[in-house]
Design a protein around this motif. Structure first.
Motif, PDB file in Angstrom:
ATOM      1  N   ASP A 180       0.824  -1.199   0.000  1.00 42.31           N
ATOM      2  CA  ASP A 180       0.000   0.000   0.000  1.00 42.31           C
ATOM      3  C   ASP A 180       0.868   1.262   0.000  1.00 42.31           C
ATOM      4  N   GLU A 210      -4.707  -2.140 -10.443  1.00 41.52           N
ATOM      5  CA  GLU A 210      -5.201  -0.787 -10.227  1.00 41.52           C
ATOM      6  C   GLU A 210      -4.171   0.285 -10.548  1.00 41.52           C
ATOM      7  N   ASP A 234      -4.284   6.212  -1.767  1.00 37.14           N
ATOM      8  CA  ASP A 234      -5.602   6.690  -1.365  1.00 37.14           C
ATOM      9  C   ASP A 234      -6.638   6.134  -2.336  1.00 37.14           C
ATOM     10  N   GLU A 235      -7.422   5.180  -1.850  1.00 37.61           N
ATOM     11  CA  GLU A 235      -8.348   4.481  -2.742  1.00 37.61           C
ATOM     12  C   GLU A 235      -9.463   5.395  -3.236  1.00 37.61           C
ATOM     13  N   THR A 236      -9.735   6.484  -2.518  1.00 40.27           N
ATOM     14  CA  THR A 236     -10.846   7.347  -2.931  1.00 40.27           C
ATOM     15  C   THR A 236     -10.465   8.219  -4.116  1.00 40.27           C
ATOM     16  N   GLN A 237      -9.154   8.337  -4.372  1.00 41.47           N
ATOM     17  CA  GLN A 237      -8.709   9.186  -5.468  1.00 41.47           C
ATOM     18  C   GLN A 237      -8.330   8.325  -6.657  1.00 41.47           C
ATOM     19  N   ASN A 271      -6.001   6.777  -9.555  1.00 41.49           N
ATOM     20  CA  ASN A 271      -4.606   6.337  -9.503  1.00 41.49           C
ATOM     21  C   ASN A 271      -3.645   7.431  -9.944  1.00 41.49           C
ATOM     22  N   ASP A 306      -3.908  10.624  -9.658  1.00 40.86           N
ATOM     23  CA  ASP A 306      -3.725  11.652  -8.629  1.00 40.86           C
ATOM     24  C   ASP A 306      -2.722  11.185  -7.587  1.00 40.86           C
ATOM     25  N   ASN A 307      -2.853   9.925  -7.182  1.00 42.20           N
ATOM     26  CA  ASN A 307      -1.902   9.364  -6.222  1.00 42.20           C
ATOM     27  C   ASN A 307      -0.486   9.443  -6.758  1.00 42.20           C
TER      28      ASN A 307
END
Lengths: 101, 191
Positions: free
Chosen positions: A55, B49, B134-137, B139, B141-142
């Motif tokens: 992660d 992902e 950050d899964e809410t954003q 890929n 953006d991360n």
């Protein structure tokens, strides 16, 4: 059954070995470069697998940089091949020993 | 279950493409096998992902790099079948295969013998050291946050690297001193 990162790392090891053997066995410098690209891709697979497992986005950033370096390496490598092949067509990697002088 | 099937198909394409690169005697076919392998890797990226990397994989690798390979192959006219039955350096193949087998045993041994839980999980290390995903954003953006934050200097350095590579390529293939070089070119038998 679920795809775990072990699967990705196993595939990565297999692909890396294929590229490694190709680099050692083939004598056409172009095919040797392609084998090198296979090895880089194998490493990219494991980078992304680690990024997912731990992660951490840094693994994907590393892949980005590998990509850039691979592009630069291919450009320089192929121009060396072109420069050498201009003088001796149908060269193999063995013929480059004439560079010893 | 779907991801297992996708992984199996993409993995098969990746490995078959890789073997195609090594085993084909025609460099053009090798390059096309390389495209197949790159597409398989892109599918694996999507499965994990990493959408932006999958896109870049196709655009840069399967697009630009393989086209560069094909361009050089066509430019030099080396798109002929190479006779693979001759082994000019005796023992090269057997040595290469042995080294490859040793490497594979080494890699898989490290992967499967080091396993902590369930025998085959070799991934160790601290989670989320630099930046957690950050899964809410999306890929991209991360990736951009990490790339233009922590790695911005390295990013600038890659710009310099690409410039140097371009200048280097121009210098290497520039036909300076053509008179000196062309003496031993084929077709100039008059010398």
């Amino acid at each position: 059954m679920r795809v775990t990162e072990t699967w990705y790392l196993t595939l990565s090891a297999l692909l890396f070995t294929v590229g490694f053997v190709g680099l050692l066995v083939r004598r056409n410098p172009l095919v040797m470069f392609m084998s090198l690209e296979l090895m880089l891709n194998a490493v990219n697979i494991s980078f992304v697998a680690f990024a997912n497992k731990l992660d951490d986005i840094a693994g994907q950033t590393a892949v980005f940089f590998v990509l850039v370096v691979a592009a630069a390496e291919v450009v320089v490598g192929l121009s060396i091949v072109v420069a050498v092949m201009r003088r001796r067509p149908s060269i193999t990697a063995d013929d480059l020993r004439s560079l010893k002088g | 279950m779907v991801d297992v099937i996708v992984f199996a198909v993409a993995g098969l394409i990746v490995l078959a493409g890789g073997l195609g690169v090594v085993l084909n005697s025609n460099p053009v076919r090798s390059a096309l096998s390389l495209v197949a392998s790159f597409f398989g890797v892109a599918v694996l990226f999507v499965l994990q992902e990493a959408h932006f990397l999958a896109l870049v994989q196709i655009v840069v690798y399967a697009g630009a790099i393989v086209v560069l390979f094909l361009f050089v192959i066509m430019l030099l006219g080396v798109d002929e079948v190479e006779d693979l039955s001759i082994e000019p350096l005796s023992g090269q193949r057997i040595g290469g295969l042995l080294a490859g087998a040793a490497l594979l045993v080494f890699l898989l041994g490290g992967l499967f013998l080091s396993g902590g839980d369930e025998g085959a999980v070799a991934v160790t290390g601290t989670e989320s050291v630099t930046q957690p995903i950050d899964e809410t954003q999306p890929n991209i953006d991360n990736l951009a946050t990490d790339l233009f934050g922590r790695n911005v200097l390295a990013f600038e350095a890659t710009a310099l690297l690409l410039t140097i590579a371009t200048v280097g390529a121009v210098v290497l293939v520039r036909n300076a001193g053509a008179e000196d070089l062309s003496v031993d070119e084929p077709g100039r038998a008059d010398h």
